[in-house]
Design a protein around this motif. Sequence first.
Motif, PDB file in Angstrom:
ATOM      1  N   LEU A 125      -1.490  -4.616  24.455  1.00 53.39           N
ATOM      2  CA  LEU A 125      -1.822  -5.131  23.134  1.00 53.39           C
ATOM      3  C   LEU A 125      -1.080  -6.412  22.773  1.00 53.39           C
ATOM      4  CD1 LEU A 125      -1.535  -1.720  21.248  1.00 53.39           C
ATOM      5  CD2 LEU A 125      -3.643  -2.803  22.021  1.00 53.39           C
ATOM      6  N   LEU A 126       0.054  -6.662  23.406  1.00 53.51           N
ATOM      7  CA  LEU A 126       0.913  -7.783  23.020  1.00 53.51           C
ATOM      8  C   LEU A 126       1.782  -8.169  24.207  1.00 53.51           C
ATOM      9  CD1 LEU A 126       2.451  -9.584  20.850  1.00 53.51           C
ATOM     10  CD2 LEU A 126       3.918  -7.600  20.494  1.00 53.51           C
ATOM     11  N   ASP A 127       1.857  -9.467  24.498  1.00 55.68           N
ATOM     12  CA  ASP A 127       2.702  -9.974  25.589  1.00 55.68           C
ATOM     13  C   ASP A 127       3.682 -11.013  25.058  1.00 55.68           C
ATOM     14  OD1 ASP A 127       0.933  -8.546  27.192  1.00 55.68           O
ATOM     15  OD2 ASP A 127       0.961 -10.049  28.771  1.00 55.68           O
ATOM     16  N   LEU A 128       4.932 -10.882  25.460  1.00 56.57           N
ATOM     17  CA  LEU A 128       5.938 -11.927  25.252  1.00 56.57           C
ATOM     18  C   LEU A 128       6.264 -12.522  26.611  1.00 56.57           C
ATOM     19  CD1 LEU A 128       8.467 -10.115  22.884  1.00 56.57           C
ATOM     20  CD2 LEU A 128       6.843 -11.880  22.242  1.00 56.57           C
ATOM     21  N   GLU A 129       6.167 -13.859  26.709  1.00 61.79           N
ATOM     22  CA  GLU A 129       6.445 -14.503  27.985  1.00 61.79           C
ATOM     23  C   GLU A 129       7.123 -15.839  27.749  1.00 61.79           C
ATOM     24  OE1 GLU A 129       2.950 -12.898  30.956  1.00 61.79           O
ATOM     25  OE2 GLU A 129       2.630 -14.789  29.890  1.00 61.79           O
ATOM     26  N   GLU A 130       7.504 -16.453  28.858  1.00 61.92           N
ATOM     27  CA  GLU A 130       8.002 -17.823  28.816  1.00 61.92           C
ATOM     28  C   GLU A 130       7.134 -18.645  29.742  1.00 61.92           C
ATOM     29  OE1 GLU A 130      10.615 -20.895  30.805  1.00 61.92           O
ATOM     30  OE2 GLU A 130      11.229 -18.846  31.192  1.00 61.92           O
ATOM     31  N   GLN A 131       6.338 -19.551  29.163  1.00 61.30           N
ATOM     32  CA  GLN A 131       5.457 -20.345  30.005  1.00 61.30           C
ATOM     33  C   GLN A 131       6.271 -21.363  30.803  1.00 61.30           C
ATOM     34  OE1 GLN A 131       5.005 -21.214  26.441  1.00 61.30           O
ATOM     35  NE2 GLN A 131       4.718 -23.418  26.368  1.00 61.30           N
ATOM     36  N   THR A 132       5.849 -21.609  32.017  1.00 63.25           N
ATOM     37  CA  THR A 132       6.493 -22.587  32.875  1.00 63.25           C
ATOM     38  C   THR A 132       5.414 -23.338  33.639  1.00 63.25           C
ATOM     39  OG1 THR A 132       6.627 -21.187  34.825  1.00 63.25           O
ATOM     40  CG2 THR A 132       8.427 -20.989  33.243  1.00 63.25           C
ATOM     41  N   ALA A 133       5.837 -24.372  34.302  1.00 61.62           N
ATOM     42  CA  ALA A 133       4.862 -25.176  35.054  1.00 61.62           C
ATOM     43  C   ALA A 133       4.242 -24.403  36.207  1.00 61.62           C
ATOM     44  CB  ALA A 133       5.536 -26.435  35.584  1.00 61.62           C
ATOM     45  N   ILE A 134       4.941 -23.374  36.706  1.00 63.04           N
ATOM     46  CA  ILE A 134       4.449 -22.631  37.859  1.00 63.04           C
ATOM     47  C   ILE A 134       4.147 -21.179  37.530  1.00 63.04           C
ATOM     48  CG2 ILE A 134       5.540 -24.100  39.568  1.00 63.04           C
ATOM     49  CD1 ILE A 134       7.810 -22.082  39.741  1.00 63.04           C
ATOM     50  N   MET A 140       8.237  -8.987  28.079  1.00 58.28           N
ATOM     51  CA  MET A 140       7.999  -7.633  27.590  1.00 58.28           C
ATOM     52  C   MET A 140       6.572  -7.537  27.051  1.00 58.28           C
ATOM     53  SD  MET A 140      11.590  -6.715  25.633  1.00 58.28           S
ATOM     54  CE  MET A 140      11.731  -8.248  24.718  1.00 58.28           C
ATOM     55  N   ARG A 141       6.006  -6.330  27.167  1.00 60.68           N
ATOM     56  CA  ARG A 141       4.644  -6.107  26.696  1.00 60.68           C
ATOM     57  C   ARG A 141       4.560  -4.760  25.989  1.00 60.68           C
ATOM     58  NH1 ARG A 141       0.916  -7.350  31.953  1.00 60.68           N
ATOM     59  NH2 ARG A 141       2.130  -5.654  32.869  1.00 60.68           N
ATOM     60  N   ASN A 146      -1.172   7.192  27.509  1.00 61.06           N
ATOM     61  CA  ASN A 146      -1.427   8.536  26.976  1.00 61.06           C
ATOM     62  C   ASN A 146      -1.523   8.517  25.453  1.00 61.06           C
ATOM     63  OD1 ASN A 146      -1.402   9.723  29.577  1.00 61.06           O
ATOM     64  ND2 ASN A 146       0.839   9.826  29.531  1.00 61.06           N
ATOM     65  N   GLY A 147      -2.107   7.450  24.922  1.00 61.49           N
ATOM     66  CA  GLY A 147      -2.357   7.352  23.488  1.00 61.49           C
ATOM     67  C   GLY A 147      -1.202   6.869  22.655  1.00 61.49           C
ATOM     68  N   ALA A 148      -0.061   6.555  23.286  1.00 65.20           N
ATOM     69  CA  ALA A 148       1.136   6.185  22.544  1.00 65.20           C
ATOM     70  C   ALA A 148       1.681   4.848  23.035  1.00 65.20           C
ATOM     71  CB  ALA A 148       2.208   7.264  22.687  1.00 65.20           C
ATOM     72  N   ILE A 149       2.277   4.087  22.126  1.00 62.28           N
ATOM     73  CA  ILE A 149       2.827   2.773  22.448  1.00 62.28           C
ATOM     74  C   ILE A 149       4.152   2.914  23.187  1.00 62.28           C
ATOM     75  CG2 ILE A 149       3.874   0.703  21.411  1.00 62.28           C
ATOM     76  CD1 ILE A 149       1.776   0.883  19.212  1.00 62.28           C
ATOM     77  N   ARG A 150       4.335   2.088  24.214  1.00 64.36           N
ATOM     78  CA  ARG A 150       5.626   1.947  24.870  1.00 64.36           C
ATOM     79  C   ARG A 150       5.864   0.468  25.156  1.00 64.36           C
ATOM     80  NH1 ARG A 150       5.447   4.527  30.819  1.00 64.36           N
ATOM     81  NH2 ARG A 150       4.782   6.357  29.630  1.00 64.36           N
ATOM     82  N   VAL A 151       7.108   0.106  25.482  1.00 65.07           N
ATOM     83  CA  VAL A 151       7.442  -1.265  25.875  1.00 65.07           C
ATOM     84  C   VAL A 151       7.527  -1.305  27.388  1.00 65.07           C
ATOM     85  CG1 VAL A 151       9.132  -3.133  25.738  1.00 65.07           C
ATOM     86  CG2 VAL A 151       8.671  -1.718  23.729  1.00 65.07           C
ATOM     87  N   GLU A 152       6.748  -2.201  27.992  1.00 66.50           N
ATOM     88  CA  GLU A 152       6.721  -2.344  29.449  1.00 66.50           C
ATOM     89  C   GLU A 152       7.287  -3.701  29.820  1.00 66.50           C
ATOM     90  OE1 GLU A 152       4.495  -3.304  33.344  1.00 66.50           O
ATOM     91  OE2 GLU A 152       4.595  -4.382  31.454  1.00 66.50           O
TER      92      GLU A 152
END
Length: 253
Positions: A125-134, A140-141, A146-152
Motif C-alpha cells: 500500500l505504501l513504499d518509502l525509498e531513496e531514488q538514485t541514478a541506478i 520500508m513498505r 493475512n488481512g493485517a498491515i505489517r512493515v516490510e
Amino acid sequence: MKKLLGILLILLSTSCNKEKLFDGPDSFNDDFESYQTLDEMLFDNDVKWSFTQNTYSGNLIEVDSSFAHTGSKSMHFKASKSTNEHGASKASIAKQNMAFWENEILVVEGWHFLAGNDSANWLFLLDLEEQTAIGAGPGMRLALVNGAIRVEHKYNNPDILQLTSTPVQMPRNQWVHIKFESKLAQKKKGYVKVWQDDVLIIDQSNWKTLPKDILYFQQGTKGMYSSIEFGITANTHDSDMEIWVDDIQIWKK
C-alpha cells in the motif's frame, strides 16, 4: 587504481555536504480536489507528483470525481493480480525529490478504501525509498498479510509485525485512516509506529530504519528517504485489486 582512488575521494568529499546536494521539501499534502486528469498532477520539477507506475496493460490510475473521503475527488487505482511470468503488477503514484535524513521523524498518513473481499495477501500500500541514478535504495513498505498491515523491509531487516498475536484486520469496503511514523536511523536507534483508525497497531523501537551510506551491487544509497509511493505499489498474486486513496499528508515532525 588511480581512477578508483579518485572516485573514492569524490564520494568522501561529497558525503559531508550530501544534505545540501540532495536537498528537497520535507512536507507535502494533497486532497486531489484541484485536478481533472492525471496529466495535471505530473510535472518535471516535482512541484506536485513525480511519476506513475502502471505495469500491466489492464491496470488503471485515475482521478475519480465521483468518490472521495472528503470533498468530491480521490485517486483510483486498479491492478491485475501479479504473476511470476510478468512480475509485480503496479498501479501507483509517487512523490520524489523530497529529503528526510538521519534523526528526523517522518510522518505519512492518508485514507485508503480497499474494495472487495477477495484475498489480498502481500498487497503493498505504501513504499518509502531513496531514488538514485541506478535504482531505488532499500526502504520500508506497508504490506497487507493475512488481512493485517505489517512493515516490510526490502533488505536485511525482518518484518515488523503488529503488537498482538491476533493482528487487527484492515477493514474492507470502507475508508480507513493509516498513519505511519518513523524516526530515521542507520543504526538500531530509530523507531516505527503505525496507527490504523487511530489505534496504535505497530510500535517498534531500537530499529534500523534507514539504508546505510554504501553502494550495493545494483543499488545506490545516500542514507535518506526521498521517494514516497501510494496506491497499489505491488499487487498480490491472489486477486485483481481496486483501491482509492485520499487526503495524503507527508511531513517532518
